[in-house]
Design a protein around this motif. Structure first.
Motif, PDB file in Angstrom:
ATOM      1  N   ASP A  95     -17.422   0.758  19.590  1.00  0.00           N
ATOM      2  CA  ASP A  95     -18.781   0.590  20.279  1.00  0.00           C
ATOM      3  C   ASP A  95     -18.953   1.854  20.837  1.00  0.00           C
ATOM      4  OD1 ASP A  95     -19.123  -1.892  19.153  1.00  0.00           O
ATOM      5  OD2 ASP A  95     -18.552  -2.979  21.017  1.00  0.00           O
ATOM      6  N   GLU A  96     -17.957   2.572  21.564  1.00  0.00           N
ATOM      7  CA  GLU A  96     -18.179   3.873  22.278  1.00  0.00           C
ATOM      8  C   GLU A  96     -18.369   4.837  21.361  1.00  0.00           C
ATOM      9  OE1 GLU A  96     -15.718   6.562  25.572  1.00  0.00           O
ATOM     10  OE2 GLU A  96     -14.876   4.691  24.611  1.00  0.00           O
ATOM     11  N   HIS A  97     -17.726   5.077  20.128  1.00  0.00           N
ATOM     12  CA  HIS A  97     -18.147   6.071  19.232  1.00  0.00           C
ATOM     13  C   HIS A  97     -18.449   5.223  17.794  1.00  0.00           C
ATOM     14  CE1 HIS A  97     -16.416   8.952  22.199  1.00  0.00           C
ATOM     15  NE2 HIS A  97     -15.338   7.963  22.300  1.00  0.00           N
ATOM     16  N   PRO A  98     -19.671   4.942  17.947  1.00  0.00           N
ATOM     17  CA  PRO A  98     -20.047   4.078  16.544  1.00  0.00           C
ATOM     18  C   PRO A  98     -20.453   5.011  15.270  1.00  0.00           C
ATOM     19  CG  PRO A  98     -21.799   4.177  18.147  1.00  0.00           C
ATOM     20  CD  PRO A  98     -20.773   4.736  18.932  1.00  0.00           C
ATOM     21  N   THR A  99     -20.045   4.665  14.188  1.00  0.00           N
ATOM     22  CA  THR A  99     -20.300   5.153  12.939  1.00  0.00           C
ATOM     23  C   THR A  99     -21.912   5.521  12.779  1.00  0.00           C
ATOM     24  OG1 THR A  99     -18.155   4.456  12.157  1.00  0.00           O
ATOM     25  CG2 THR A  99     -19.866   5.367  10.510  1.00  0.00           C
ATOM     26  N   TYR A 100     -22.259   6.421  12.197  1.00  0.00           N
ATOM     27  CA  TYR A 100     -23.989   6.351  11.805  1.00  0.00           C
ATOM     28  C   TYR A 100     -24.129   5.405  10.930  1.00  0.00           C
ATOM     29  CZ  TYR A 100     -24.627  11.274  13.404  1.00  0.00           C
ATOM     30  OH  TYR A 100     -24.572  12.395  14.071  1.00  0.00           O
ATOM     31  N   ASN A 101     -25.104   4.791  11.097  1.00  0.00           N
ATOM     32  CA  ASN A 101     -26.038   3.846  10.025  1.00  0.00           C
ATOM     33  C   ASN A 101     -26.568   4.895   9.034  1.00  0.00           C
ATOM     34  OD1 ASN A 101     -25.558   0.937  10.711  1.00  0.00           O
ATOM     35  ND2 ASN A 101     -26.346   1.588  12.410  1.00  0.00           N
ATOM     36  N   GLY A 102     -26.591   4.597   7.779  1.00  0.00           N
ATOM     37  CA  GLY A 102     -27.420   5.417   6.916  1.00  0.00           C
ATOM     38  C   GLY A 102     -26.716   5.841   5.671  1.00  0.00           C
ATOM     39  N   ARG A 103     -27.364   6.468   4.743  1.00  0.00           N
ATOM     40  CA  ARG A 103     -26.954   7.022   3.321  1.00  0.00           C
ATOM     41  C   ARG A 103     -26.374   8.282   3.629  1.00  0.00           C
ATOM     42  NH1 ARG A 103     -31.895   5.541  -0.746  1.00  0.00           N
ATOM     43  NH2 ARG A 103     -33.008   6.308   0.954  1.00  0.00           N
ATOM     44  N   MET A 104     -24.997   8.555   3.285  1.00  0.00           N
ATOM     45  CA  MET A 104     -24.287   9.752   3.260  1.00  0.00           C
ATOM     46  C   MET A 104     -23.907  10.122   2.009  1.00  0.00           C
ATOM     47  SD  MET A 104     -22.605   9.009   7.177  1.00  0.00           S
ATOM     48  CE  MET A 104     -22.895   7.260   7.129  1.00  0.00           C
ATOM     49  N   VAL A 105     -23.689  11.337   1.662  1.00  0.00           N
ATOM     50  CA  VAL A 105     -23.043  11.765   0.277  1.00  0.00           C
ATOM     51  C   VAL A 105     -21.760  12.517   0.622  1.00  0.00           C
ATOM     52  CG1 VAL A 105     -23.443  13.276  -1.512  1.00  0.00           C
ATOM     53  CG2 VAL A 105     -25.383  12.064  -0.653  1.00  0.00           C
ATOM     54  N   ILE A 106     -20.785  12.151  -0.466  1.00  0.00           N
ATOM     55  CA  ILE A 106     -19.552  12.928  -0.237  1.00  0.00           C
ATOM     56  C   ILE A 106     -19.735  14.444  -0.716  1.00  0.00           C
ATOM     57  CG2 ILE A 106     -17.008  13.011  -1.251  1.00  0.00           C
ATOM     58  CD1 ILE A 106     -17.199  10.082  -1.648  1.00  0.00           C
ATOM     59  N   SER A 107     -19.455  15.094   0.270  1.00  0.00           N
ATOM     60  CA  SER A 107     -19.674  16.722   0.105  1.00  0.00           C
ATOM     61  C   SER A 107     -18.203  17.331  -0.429  1.00  0.00           C
ATOM     62  CB  SER A 107     -20.518  17.310   1.338  1.00  0.00           C
ATOM     63  OG  SER A 107     -19.809  17.189   2.355  1.00  0.00           O
ATOM     64  N   GLU A 108     -17.115  16.829   0.340  1.00  0.00           N
ATOM     65  CA  GLU A 108     -15.926  17.650  -0.022  1.00  0.00           C
ATOM     66  C   GLU A 108     -14.856  16.570   0.034  1.00  0.00           C
ATOM     67  OE1 GLU A 108     -15.460  21.540   2.454  1.00  0.00           O
ATOM     68  OE2 GLU A 108     -16.090  20.108   3.802  1.00  0.00           O
ATOM     69  N   LYS A 109     -13.791  16.877  -0.554  1.00  0.00           N
ATOM     70  CA  LYS A 109     -12.709  16.118  -0.689  1.00  0.00           C
ATOM     71  C   LYS A 109     -11.267  16.951  -0.539  1.00  0.00           C
ATOM     72  CE  LYS A 109     -12.099  12.945  -4.257  1.00  0.00           C
ATOM     73  NZ  LYS A 109     -12.195  12.694  -5.407  1.00  0.00           N
ATOM     74  N   PHE A 110     -10.405  16.391   0.432  1.00  0.00           N
ATOM     75  CA  PHE A 110      -9.197  16.915   0.896  1.00  0.00           C
ATOM     76  C   PHE A 110      -8.183  15.851   0.607  1.00  0.00           C
ATOM     77  CE2 PHE A 110     -12.525  18.818   3.347  1.00  0.00           C
ATOM     78  CZ  PHE A 110     -12.493  20.147   3.153  1.00  0.00           C
ATOM     79  N   ARG A 111      -6.979  16.329  -0.007  1.00  0.00           N
ATOM     80  CA  ARG A 111      -6.009  15.415  -0.133  1.00  0.00           C
ATOM     81  C   ARG A 111      -5.177  15.290   1.315  1.00  0.00           C
ATOM     82  NH1 ARG A 111      -4.850  13.083  -4.477  1.00  0.00           N
ATOM     83  NH2 ARG A 111      -5.581  14.013  -6.424  1.00  0.00           N
ATOM     84  N   GLN A 112      -5.140  16.380   1.961  1.00  0.00           N
ATOM     85  CA  GLN A 112      -4.734  16.192   3.460  1.00  0.00           C
ATOM     86  C   GLN A 112      -5.665  17.049   4.293  1.00  0.00           C
ATOM     87  OE1 GLN A 112      -0.661  17.097   4.168  1.00  0.00           O
ATOM     88  NE2 GLN A 112      -0.013  15.006   3.221  1.00  0.00           N
ATOM     89  N   VAL A 113      -5.937  16.683   5.641  1.00  0.00           N
ATOM     90  CA  VAL A 113      -6.955  17.498   6.596  1.00  0.00           C
ATOM     91  C   VAL A 113      -6.340  17.597   7.968  1.00  0.00           C
ATOM     92  CG1 VAL A 113      -8.559  15.950   6.806  1.00  0.00           C
ATOM     93  CG2 VAL A 113      -9.149  18.108   7.020  1.00  0.00           C
ATOM     94  N   HIS A 114      -6.381  18.522   8.806  1.00  0.00           N
ATOM     95  CA  HIS A 114      -6.040  18.375  10.018  1.00  0.00           C
ATOM     96  C   HIS A 114      -7.437  18.145  10.725  1.00  0.00           C
ATOM     97  CE1 HIS A 114      -4.204  21.250  13.407  1.00  0.00           C
ATOM     98  NE2 HIS A 114      -4.466  19.989  13.896  1.00  0.00           N
ATOM     99  N   MET A 115      -7.171  17.395  11.656  1.00  0.00           N
ATOM    100  CA  MET A 115      -8.294  16.707  12.477  1.00  0.00           C
ATOM    101  C   MET A 115      -8.057  16.946  13.975  1.00  0.00           C
ATOM    102  SD  MET A 115     -10.045  13.494  10.521  1.00  0.00           S
ATOM    103  CE  MET A 115     -10.922  13.706   8.843  1.00  0.00           C
TER     104      MET A 115
END
Length: 430
Positions: A293-313
């Motif tokens: 609730d504090e950090h909600p996900t966007y509602n709406g239509r999104m498109v996968i633009s990149e794929k990573f088998r592993q990623v640093h966040m």
């Protein structure tokens, strides 16, 4: 220097200089997955779209979060000019510096060709700069890694574009020539130089024609002074071929790509389930955990633009820090990550959450998490299945999130959130 992964896959295909006025380079957007990556660059946060809400990585469980915080690097990397800079002079100062640490890897790569720019690391390891002038009208990716005194690593990335010659407009086109993408993939042309007036926009837009073998009407829309996207009213027809023709003073270049099967995945933040529909039939339902609730996900239509088998966040790259200044999270190898927005929304594997989280509780900082194994090596996990069965251009729709922010169409490939009448109105030639 050691090459790091580009934020988008760079291809060597170039669409050429059209009459000295419009040059277009074919960039990434293929359906092939990268084997590694980094989501800690400013482009993954609000810097890329200042008006967009930052949606980023899922936070670990509290116990994991405490352990992770202790391992956060003190090194802080600064890239100059910053992420998203346009019109950078070929002799302007470009540098990478670090405080409270030493640089270990720095690369600067021309996205269109993959050519690496030679540079020099200072003797004390705190700064790096290119050895000579840059090329005009070129988009560069800068990637850097550094270690602090305890050997803890930090990373940073930035994409910059150098100045174009007078009267030239340089565009970078995606998806790539010969690629196969999902039904939601728009044609995107990013210009290194602002196209400011309506007359200039009309002139540039008239030199680019996009058509589909399906017969669908395709219309361009200026999302801002640097970006022109093309799409039909509804998603591309599966199995169709899209042709992009660039024509200037009798010089023509053709780029084509194919539309694969239709796959549309709907995330219901209320039920905490994702339904995967392929060619009109439900093929899988996956328990998920979306934004809190504090950090909600966007509602709406999104498109996968990149794929990573592993990623640093790293939360600090999008302004998510604790009171002591440490990142809210720093996860070096998030498995099966697929980018949904430029501001940092991903759908990715989560190995740190308890089994009871998925399908039951929304715990993230805005991403959509699927159950996974550490390292992503277990092909039986929901995250591995979804990654292996998804391609760039697939749609991910989020509904019933508590978020009230309107997802900006230029935040990633979120074009489909704009009504068709408004889309057509944004064309300079209609």
């Amino acid at each position: 220097m050691i090459t790091a992964r580009n934020r988008r896959t760079a291809l060597t295909a170039a669409a050429g200089v059209l009459g000295g006025v419009l040059a277009v380079t074919a960039l990434g957007g293929t359906s092939s997955a990268a084997t590694g990556g980094n989501a800690t660059d400013p482009g993954a946060g609000t810097a890329a779209h200042p008006t967009s809400q930052a949606q980023v990585d899922q936070t670990p469980a509290p116990q994991a979060g405490k352990a992770t915080a202790q391992d956060v690097s003190d090194a802080r990397i600064t890239i100059t000019p910053p992420q998203g800079s346009h019109g950078v002079g070929i002799n302007d100062p470009v540098s990478v510096t670090v405080s409270d640490g030493k640089l270990s890897k720095v690369t600067m790569t021309a996205l269109a060709t993959g050519a690496e720019v030679r540079g020099t690391l200072s003797a004390d390891g705190t700064s790096w700069k290119p050895d000579g002038p840059l090329k005009r009208a070129t988009k560069y990716q800068i990637s850097a890694e550094a270690d602090d005194a305890k050997g803890r690593s930090a990373t940073a990335n930035a994409t910059i574009t150098t100045v174009s010659p007078a009267n030239d407009f340089i565009g970078h086109l995606s998806p790539a020539n010969g690629s196969t993408v999902g039904v939601g993939m728009p044609v995107t042309v990013d210009f290194g130089k602002a196209v400011g007036t309506q007359a200039a926009k009309a002139a540039v837009e008239s030199e680019i024609q996009v058509s589909s073998s399906s017969g669908q009407q395709v219309v361009g829309h200026w999302l801002n002074d640097h970006r022109l996207d093309f799409r039909p009213q509804n998603y591309w027809k599966p199995g169709s071929t899209v042709t992009v023709k660039l024509d200037r003073q009798g010089v023509e270049k053709v780029v084509t790509f194919k539309i694969g099967r239709s796959q549309i995945s709907t995330v219901d933040a209320r039920t905490k389930q994702m339904t995967v529909v392929r060619n009109g039939k439900t093929i899988k339902t996956i328990p998920i955990s979306s934004g809190s609730d504090e950090h909600p996900t966007y509602n709406g239509r999104m498109v996968i633009s990149e794929k990573f088998r592993q990623v640093h966040m790293n939360g600090a790259t999008v302004g998510l820090t604790e009171k002591d200044g440490k990142p809210s999270y720093d996860i070096k190898a998030v498995p099966h990550a697929m980018r949904l927005t430029d501001s940092g929304t991903f759908i990715h594997g989560n190995y740190w959450g308890a089994d009871s989280v998925f399908g039951k509780v929304n715990t993230s900082h805005g991403c959509v998490g699927l159950k996974d194994a550490r390292g992503g090596g277990d092909s039986s996990t929901p995250a591995a299945w979804f990654f292996d069965n998804s391609m760039v251009g697939d749609l991910v729709i989020v509904k019933n999130s508590v978020d009230k922010t309107k997802l900006s169409p230029d935040n990633g490939l979120s074009d489909w959130n704009m009504p068709w009448s408004q889309w057509v109105a944004g064309s300079a030639t209609h």
